[in-house]
Enzyme design. Structure first.
Site, PDB file in Angstrom:
ATOM      1  N   ASP A   1      45.039  42.755  40.247  1.00  0.00           N
ATOM      2  CA  ASP A   1      44.718  42.062  38.987  1.00  0.00           C
ATOM      3  C   ASP A   1      44.485  43.016  37.814  1.00  0.00           C
ATOM      4  O   ASP A   1      44.877  42.736  36.683  1.00  0.00           O
ATOM      5  CB  ASP A   1      43.444  41.219  39.151  1.00  0.00           C
ATOM      6  CG  ASP A   1      43.659  40.004  40.028  1.00  0.00           C
ATOM      7  OD1 ASP A   1      44.821  39.669  40.311  1.00  0.00           O
ATOM      8  OD2 ASP A   1      42.651  39.402  40.440  1.00  0.00           O
ATOM      9  N   HIS A   2      43.827  44.138  38.107  1.00  0.00           N
ATOM     10  CA  HIS A   2      43.468  45.042  37.004  1.00  0.00           C
ATOM     11  C   HIS A   2      44.685  45.658  36.324  1.00  0.00           C
ATOM     12  O   HIS A   2      44.598  46.117  35.181  1.00  0.00           O
ATOM     13  CB  HIS A   2      42.556  46.161  37.489  1.00  0.00           C
ATOM     14  CG  HIS A   2      41.130  45.715  37.715  1.00  0.00           C
ATOM     15  ND1 HIS A   2      40.611  44.555  37.217  1.00  0.00           N
ATOM     16  CD2 HIS A   2      40.116  46.316  38.382  1.00  0.00           C
ATOM     17  CE1 HIS A   2      39.344  44.456  37.569  1.00  0.00           C
ATOM     18  NE2 HIS A   2      39.023  45.504  38.278  1.00  0.00           N
TER      19      HIS A   2
ATOM     20  N   ARG B   1      44.037  34.954  32.009  1.00  0.00           N
ATOM     21  CA  ARG B   1      43.555  36.116  31.240  1.00  0.00           C
ATOM     22  C   ARG B   1      44.186  37.428  31.697  1.00  0.00           C
ATOM     23  O   ARG B   1      44.293  38.364  30.932  1.00  0.00           O
ATOM     24  CB  ARG B   1      42.038  36.200  31.284  1.00  0.00           C
ATOM     25  CG  ARG B   1      41.465  36.936  32.452  1.00  0.00           C
ATOM     26  CD  ARG B   1      40.015  37.249  32.230  1.00  0.00           C
ATOM     27  NE  ARG B   1      39.239  36.048  32.056  1.00  0.00           N
ATOM     28  CZ  ARG B   1      38.047  35.831  32.616  1.00  0.00           C
ATOM     29  NH1 ARG B   1      37.505  36.756  33.369  1.00  0.00           N
ATOM     30  NH2 ARG B   1      37.386  34.731  32.417  1.00  0.00           N
ATOM     31  N   HIS B   2      44.552  37.501  33.000  1.00  0.00           N
ATOM     32  CA  HIS B   2      45.267  38.725  33.403  1.00  0.00           C
ATOM     33  C   HIS B   2      46.628  38.377  34.008  1.00  0.00           C
ATOM     34  O   HIS B   2      47.637  38.510  33.345  1.00  0.00           O
ATOM     35  CB  HIS B   2      44.421  39.681  34.256  1.00  0.00           C
ATOM     36  CG  HIS B   2      43.498  39.075  35.263  1.00  0.00           C
ATOM     37  ND1 HIS B   2      43.905  38.199  36.232  1.00  0.00           N
ATOM     38  CD2 HIS B   2      42.163  39.255  35.459  1.00  0.00           C
ATOM     39  CE1 HIS B   2      42.868  37.871  36.990  1.00  0.00           C
ATOM     40  NE2 HIS B   2      41.793  38.470  36.540  1.00  0.00           N
TER      41      HIS B   2
ATOM     42  N   THR C   1      34.455  38.905  36.701  1.00  0.00           N
ATOM     43  CA  THR C   1      35.219  38.783  37.939  1.00  0.00           C
ATOM     44  C   THR C   1      34.577  37.656  38.725  1.00  0.00           C
ATOM     45  O   THR C   1      33.615  37.046  38.260  1.00  0.00           O
ATOM     46  CB  THR C   1      35.213  40.124  38.711  1.00  0.00           C
ATOM     47  OG1 THR C   1      35.947  39.961  39.931  1.00  0.00           O
ATOM     48  CG2 THR C   1      33.804  40.568  39.052  1.00  0.00           C
ATOM     49  N   THR C   2      35.106  37.343  39.916  1.00  0.00           N
ATOM     50  CA  THR C   2      34.550  36.234  40.683  1.00  0.00           C
ATOM     51  C   THR C   2      33.128  36.579  41.100  1.00  0.00           C
ATOM     52  O   THR C   2      32.909  37.550  41.812  1.00  0.00           O
ATOM     53  CB  THR C   2      35.428  35.967  41.922  1.00  0.00           C
ATOM     54  OG1 THR C   2      36.787  35.912  41.496  1.00  0.00           O
ATOM     55  CG2 THR C   2      35.052  34.664  42.582  1.00  0.00           C
TER      56      THR C   2
ATOM     57  N   HIS D   1      35.246  42.071  47.817  1.00  0.00           N
ATOM     58  CA  HIS D   1      34.478  42.222  46.579  1.00  0.00           C
ATOM     59  C   HIS D   1      33.539  43.435  46.656  1.00  0.00           C
ATOM     60  O   HIS D   1      32.623  43.463  47.451  1.00  0.00           O
ATOM     61  CB  HIS D   1      33.659  40.977  46.215  1.00  0.00           C
ATOM     62  CG  HIS D   1      33.340  40.946  44.748  1.00  0.00           C
ATOM     63  ND1 HIS D   1      34.086  40.239  43.832  1.00  0.00           N
ATOM     64  CD2 HIS D   1      32.407  41.601  44.035  1.00  0.00           C
ATOM     65  CE1 HIS D   1      33.600  40.427  42.630  1.00  0.00           C
ATOM     66  NE2 HIS D   1      32.592  41.254  42.723  1.00  0.00           N
ATOM     67  N   GLY D   2      33.834  44.386  45.802  1.00  0.00           N
ATOM     68  CA  GLY D   2      32.966  45.557  45.679  1.00  0.00           C
ATOM     69  C   GLY D   2      33.085  46.562  46.810  1.00  0.00           C
ATOM     70  O   GLY D   2      32.277  47.488  46.910  1.00  0.00           O
TER      71      GLY D   2
ATOM     72  N   GLY E   1      40.272  45.754  45.363  1.00  0.00           N
ATOM     73  CA  GLY E   1      40.973  45.896  44.098  1.00  0.00           C
ATOM     74  C   GLY E   1      40.412  47.000  43.219  1.00  0.00           C
ATOM     75  O   GLY E   1      41.022  48.066  43.058  1.00  0.00           O
ATOM     76  N   HIS E   2      39.232  46.762  42.678  1.00  0.00           N
ATOM     77  CA  HIS E   2      38.715  47.613  41.606  1.00  0.00           C
ATOM     78  C   HIS E   2      38.733  49.108  41.946  1.00  0.00           C
ATOM     79  O   HIS E   2      39.235  49.920  41.168  1.00  0.00           O
ATOM     80  CB  HIS E   2      37.298  47.156  41.232  1.00  0.00           C
ATOM     81  CG  HIS E   2      36.751  47.863  40.054  1.00  0.00           C
ATOM     82  ND1 HIS E   2      36.770  47.345  38.777  1.00  0.00           N
ATOM     83  CD2 HIS E   2      36.213  49.106  39.928  1.00  0.00           C
ATOM     84  CE1 HIS E   2      36.251  48.211  37.935  1.00  0.00           C
ATOM     85  NE2 HIS E   2      35.899  49.287  38.611  1.00  0.00           N
TER      86      HIS E   2
HETATM   87  N1  PXP Z   1      38.334  39.013  46.969  1.00  0.00           N
HETATM   88  C1  PXP Z   1      38.137  38.098  45.995  1.00  0.00           C
HETATM   89  C2  PXP Z   1      38.147  36.660  46.369  1.00  0.00           C
HETATM   90  C3  PXP Z   1      37.981  38.493  44.649  1.00  0.00           C
HETATM   91  O1  PXP Z   1      37.807  37.575  43.691  1.00  0.00           O
HETATM   92  C4  PXP Z   1      38.011  39.873  44.337  1.00  0.00           C
HETATM   93  C5  PXP Z   1      37.830  40.317  42.933  1.00  0.00           C
HETATM   94  O2  PXP Z   1      38.877  39.917  42.147  1.00  0.00           O
HETATM   95  C6  PXP Z   1      38.242  40.782  45.382  1.00  0.00           C
HETATM   96  C7  PXP Z   1      38.367  40.329  46.687  1.00  0.00           C
HETATM   97  C8  PXP Z   1      38.364  42.250  45.129  1.00  0.00           C
HETATM   98  O3  PXP Z   1      37.153  42.740  44.678  1.00  0.00           O
HETATM   99  P1  PXP Z   1      37.099  44.195  44.045  1.00  0.00           P
HETATM  100  O4  PXP Z   1      38.009  44.207  42.877  1.00  0.00           O
HETATM  101  O5  PXP Z   1      35.664  44.362  43.710  1.00  0.00           O
HETATM  102  O6  PXP Z   1      37.560  45.153  45.121  1.00  0.00           O
END
Ligand code: PXP
Length: 246
Positions: free
Chosen positions: A8-9, A55-56, A106-107, A196-197, A218-219
């Site tokens: 996404d980024h 948005r992205h 973000t979510t 996430h994270g 992702g991030h």
């Molecule tokens: N899983 C879900 C459902 C998410 O919404 C996100 C963030 O977009 C991620 C995983 C990845 O999280 P991060 O970008 O913090 O690694």
């Protein structure tokens, strides 16, 4: 352990400059090139979140990745009729249902599957009938795990945001919550993912959670890619994951 790479980024960066010029010939960076770089680094799937406000990721990004990248595609989306229609046309391999609030960066939290069960059940069924395996992005909470199984979802993704943002005793508590949720999910026949994270620095603590089969990241990968490129960043993550026993 499978690695899903969230790109996404890459679209966020492109939109920072070109949001007002959709389809511009000079728009960069390319989302499909990023997906290809992730593939070359060893990604097991590509994740992208098409948000209601676009948005992205744009619709064309999802379609191009689906068409051009020979990896399973995981579409994250809000549970709305419009997004259902989009997913039915796209036919991604996986759909991860997430909560969506316009203002969030973000979510931010898990989906309230228990509170929205009657609304989500037909959506899961429609996606499954169309060939997409569906997961619920939920907090590590027994009620949400049970509700996910009850509405017929084959998979859950446990929200690891709180785990990632805490250290010490608070992190230990979060590992225990994740482990309990994963055990319950496994006992109910659900496949268990996490996301996430997640970062190299917290992988070892996360490895204490049983039954995980996939991490969605992702991030940290895009942040690392600024310095070493996305292919290398994904390779490093795959290596870090494979050094641990899951
Ligand atoms: N899983 C879900 C459902 C998410 O919404 C996100 C963030 O977009 C991620 C995983 C990845 O999280 P991060 O970008 O913090 O690694």
């Amino acid at each position: 352990m499978l690695l899903g790479v969230n790109i996404d980024h890459v679209a966020t960066l492109r939109q920072a400059r070109y949001a007002g010029m959709p389809g511009a010939h000079n728009a960069e960076p390319s989302v499909t090139a990023a997906a290809r770089a992730a593939l070359e680094g060893g990604a097991d799937s590509i994740t992208l979140h098409v948000r209601e406000d676009r948005r992205h990721m744009q619709d064309a990004d999802a379609l191009a990745v689906r068409r051009e990248i020979p990896l399973p595609l995981n579409l994250e989306m809000g549970a709305t009729p419009a997004m259902l229609e989009f997913a039915l046309n796209l036919r991604p391999d996986f759909v991860c249902l997430v909560p969506e609030r316009r203002q969030e960066v973000t979510t931010e939290g898990g989906l309230d599957v228990a509170g929205r069960a009657e609304e989500l059940r037909p959506l899961v069924a429609a996606l499954a009938a169309n060939g997409s395996r569906v997961s619920m992005f939920i907090d590590p909470d027994s009620e949400q795990v049970r509700a996910s199984a009850a509405i017929g979802a084959p998979m859950i993704e446990l929200h690891t945001g709180r785990f990632a943002n805490n250290l010490g005793e608070a992190r230990t508590v979060e590992v225990q919550r994740l482990a309990a949720a994963a055990r319950l999910a496994h006992s109910l026949g659900l496949e268990v993912h996490a996301g996430h994270g997640i970062q190299p620095a917290n992988l070892q603590d996360l490895a204490a959670v049983p039954y995980l089969t996939e991490l969605n990241i992702g991030h940290t990968l895009i942040a690392r890619a600024v310095f070493v490129g996305l292919t290398r960043a994904v390779q490093e993550m795959k290596e870090a994951i494979s050094r641990l026993s899951w």
